[in-house]
Write a protein that holds these residues in place. Structure first.
Motif, PDB file in Angstrom:
ATOM      1  N   ILE A 434       0.822  -1.212   0.000  1.00 29.74           N
ATOM      2  CA  ILE A 434       0.000   0.000   0.000  1.00 29.74           C
ATOM      3  C   ILE A 434       0.856   1.263   0.000  1.00 29.74           C
ATOM      4  O   ILE A 434       0.499   2.273  -0.607  1.00 29.74           O
ATOM      5  CB  ILE A 434      -0.948  -0.001   1.222  1.00 29.74           C
ATOM      6  N   GLU A 435       1.990   1.208   0.657  1.00 29.24           N
ATOM      7  CA  GLU A 435       2.820   2.405   0.813  1.00 29.24           C
ATOM      8  C   GLU A 435       3.273   2.998  -0.511  1.00 29.24           C
ATOM      9  O   GLU A 435       3.623   4.173  -0.586  1.00 29.24           O
ATOM     10  CB  GLU A 435       4.035   2.075   1.682  1.00 29.24           C
ATOM     11  N   HIS A 436       3.277   2.196  -1.585  1.00 34.53           N
ATOM     12  CA  HIS A 436       3.791   2.669  -2.869  1.00 34.53           C
ATOM     13  C   HIS A 436       2.686   3.072  -3.847  1.00 34.53           C
ATOM     14  O   HIS A 436       2.988   3.545  -4.946  1.00 34.53           O
ATOM     15  CB  HIS A 436       4.663   1.588  -3.515  1.00 34.53           C
ATOM     16  N   LEU A 437       1.425   2.892  -3.460  1.00 37.73           N
ATOM     17  CA  LEU A 437       0.331   3.234  -4.364  1.00 37.73           C
ATOM     18  C   LEU A 437       0.224   4.751  -4.549  1.00 37.73           C
ATOM     19  O   LEU A 437       0.366   5.511  -3.603  1.00 37.73           O
ATOM     20  CB  LEU A 437      -0.997   2.686  -3.828  1.00 37.73           C
ATOM     21  N   LYS A 438      -0.075   5.147  -5.784  1.00 35.83           N
ATOM     22  CA  LYS A 438      -0.254   6.567  -6.090  1.00 35.83           C
ATOM     23  C   LYS A 438      -1.703   6.911  -6.436  1.00 35.83           C
ATOM     24  O   LYS A 438      -2.144   8.036  -6.217  1.00 35.83           O
ATOM     25  CB  LYS A 438       0.662   6.972  -7.250  1.00 35.83           C
TER      26      LYS A 438
END
Length: 519
Positions: A434-438
């Motif tokens: 989730i941390e890398h979703l834009k």
């Protein structure tokens, strides 16, 4: 001596200049350009306006003929006869005027019209043989209650040196001749096409060496109204080296099990919308877009699809399972197919194949280039939906560079019951993913509690999130839902929450793409 004042025109009195027919004074090329905006019948109706162009419509390069009779009309036989007489006149009186395009549309066709219709086909064929026609489109819609029958197609239709685009939708049976010669054909659309023998379509493609785009919609091999059995088909071979775009689909009644071979060194786009127990073999090293929809036994990719950029997979590999060993074999086929898609950047994935992957009992390969993922649900009471998120978790972990995640819809128990979500979310949607979703999008937000919790979870943990789009119909009637979402704490201060009107009357991604709608 001063000039006399000009005479004043009396109101209602017309001058000689007003009586000049300026329209008829235009050259033929201009008049033909104006008339080309009309259907042939409407262009003919304008001939009453002036003797100057009484028969000018016959020289139009584009012939557009259509008749849509009321199914219950008492005089429909007379209407069809008059239509054929007029259509034949259009060809007989052309005096060798060139033809660029022929379009024919007939609705509520029945077998007793065959003789008259075949006479028109002969007239059209004679005109085609004398002209450099480029486009031919014939659509004849048969009444569903009509018994199957055969229409004779003149060989000139399939042996034209100048034809670039051909579209045939006859509804009735017709036979592909032994020799097809369409050396310049680039676009081919065969709707309601029936395989009368296994080799007929191979013969067709053999005569189209420059074909670039093909849409093939098959009719059932047998008809419930017919007596006897249909033909036996083992292989449908769609091999053409010049083919760039292929759309292959058919009626759900085409239930025979056979192998479909798609082979082209230049194929870029492939859409297979299948029903039945079929095996699909794809040999297309330059393909960039692939969509597989429907029920299949297996899909085999001959070589690595290094050029594949976009894929949509809504295949039901678990259709008509009879044994436990068959179940795991289908799961293996699904895993093998997915392994051939490792290089793509955008993926639309149906829950149907997620179920098959669950039974494959294998870890998914790494999709290192995957940036965009859309999840398409399919509600099924016979499958424990809580197993879906386990496959999703594996998929997310296998997509380290994913930036865009789209939920077409989130069912109530997509991740389990509401009271379990707080413990399920961290496992199904790991923070490392989730941390890398834009970007995140919910296309069909219904305002259920589990949806609010999912939105909150993403906003709370997505550090790099730039945009979350939530579609609902209508937002103005439920301002409290919007206010609740806006009250959620956001991990990313730059994240923009967008509320938009959903367009859920067309849910098929392929159809939305064809209509240039938001996908």
């Amino acid at each position: 001596m001063a000039d006399p004042p000009p005479e004043k025109k009396v109101r209602g009195e017309r001058s000689d200049e007003d009586n000049i027919d300026r329209l008829s004074a235009l050259p033929d090329c201009v008049l033909l350009h104006i008339l080309s905006s009309f259907k042939t019948k409407d262009a003919a109706a304008t001939s009453i306006l002036s003797r100057r162009w009484r028969n000018l419509f016959i020289s139009l390069p584009d012939i557009h003929l259509s008749i849509c009779m009321d199914n219950d009309a008492s005089d429909r036989d007379r209407l069809f006869s008059d239509f054929i007489d007029f259509s034949n006149r259009v060809f007989r009186q052309r005096n060798n005027a060139p033809i660029r395009k022929i379009r024919l549309f007939v609705k509520h066709f029945v077998e007793r019209y065959c003789l008259a219709f075949e006479s028109w086909l002969l007239s059209a064929a004679a005109a085609i043989s004398l002209s450099s026609i480029q486009e031919l489109e014939i659509s004849v819609l048969i009444n569903e209650t009509t018994m199957p029958f055969l229409i004779s197609i003149p060989p000139e239709f399939l042996s034209c040196k100048t034809l670039v685009s051909l579209s045939l939708n006859l509804g009735a049976d017709w036979i592909v001749p032994d020799s097809v010669s369409l050396p310049t054909l680039k676009f081919l659309n065969l709707s309601e096409f029936k395989l009368v023998d296994e080799d007929c379509f191979v013969r067709f493609l053999r005569g189209c060496p420059l074909l670039e785009e093909l849409m093939l919609h098959l009719r059932p091999f047998y008809d419930e109204r017919e007596s006897g059995e249909g033909i036996e088909v083992e292989v449908l071979d769609i091999s053409n080296p010049s083919l760039k775009k292929l759309i292959l689909c058919w009626h759900e009644k085409v239930e025979l099990e056979f192998t479909i071979i798609v082979k082209s060194n230049n194929l870029e786009y492939l859409l297979c919308f299948l029903e039945g127990q079929h095996k699909v073999t794809i040999d297309a090293p330059k393909i960039t877009s692939l969509d597989i929809v429907g029920r299949v036994l297996e899909v085999n990719i001959i070589q690595d699809l290094m050029s594949l950029d976009t894929a949509g997979v809504q295949s039901d590999f678990l259709y008509y399972i009879t044994t436990e060993s068959d179940l795991f074999l289908r799961g293996w086929h699904a895993f093998k197919f997915m392994s051939g898609l490792q290089n793509l950047k955008s993926l639309s994935l149906s829950e149907k194949i997620l179920k098959a992957l669950y039974f494959s009992q294998r870890g998914l390969p790494t999709f290192k280039n995957l940036i965009k993922l859309e999840l398409i649900p399919f509600y099924c009471h016979d499958f424990p939906r809580m197993c879906i998120w386990k496959v999703l978790s594996s998929l997310f972990e296998s997509s380290p560079n994913l930036e865009v995640l789209i939920f077409q819809e989130v069912f109530k128990n997509y991740f389990g019951e509401d009271e379990e979500l707080d413990s399920v979310f961290p496992e199904a949607l790991p923070l490392t993913f989730i941390e890398h979703l834009k970007e995140i999008e919910f296309k069909n937000f219904d305002g259920e509690e589990h949806e609010f919790k999912l939105v909150e979870y993403f906003l709370k943990n997505a550090k790099t999130l730039k945009r979350m789009t939530i579609a609902k119909e209508p937002w103005n009637s439920v301002p409290e839902c919007r206010d609740r979402i806006l009250s959620f704490k956001k991990c990313s201060e730059d994240c923009q929450v967008v509320f938009k009107k959903k367009m859920d009357w067309i849910k098929c991604p392929q159809l939305r793409k064809a209509l240039n709608l938001s996908v």
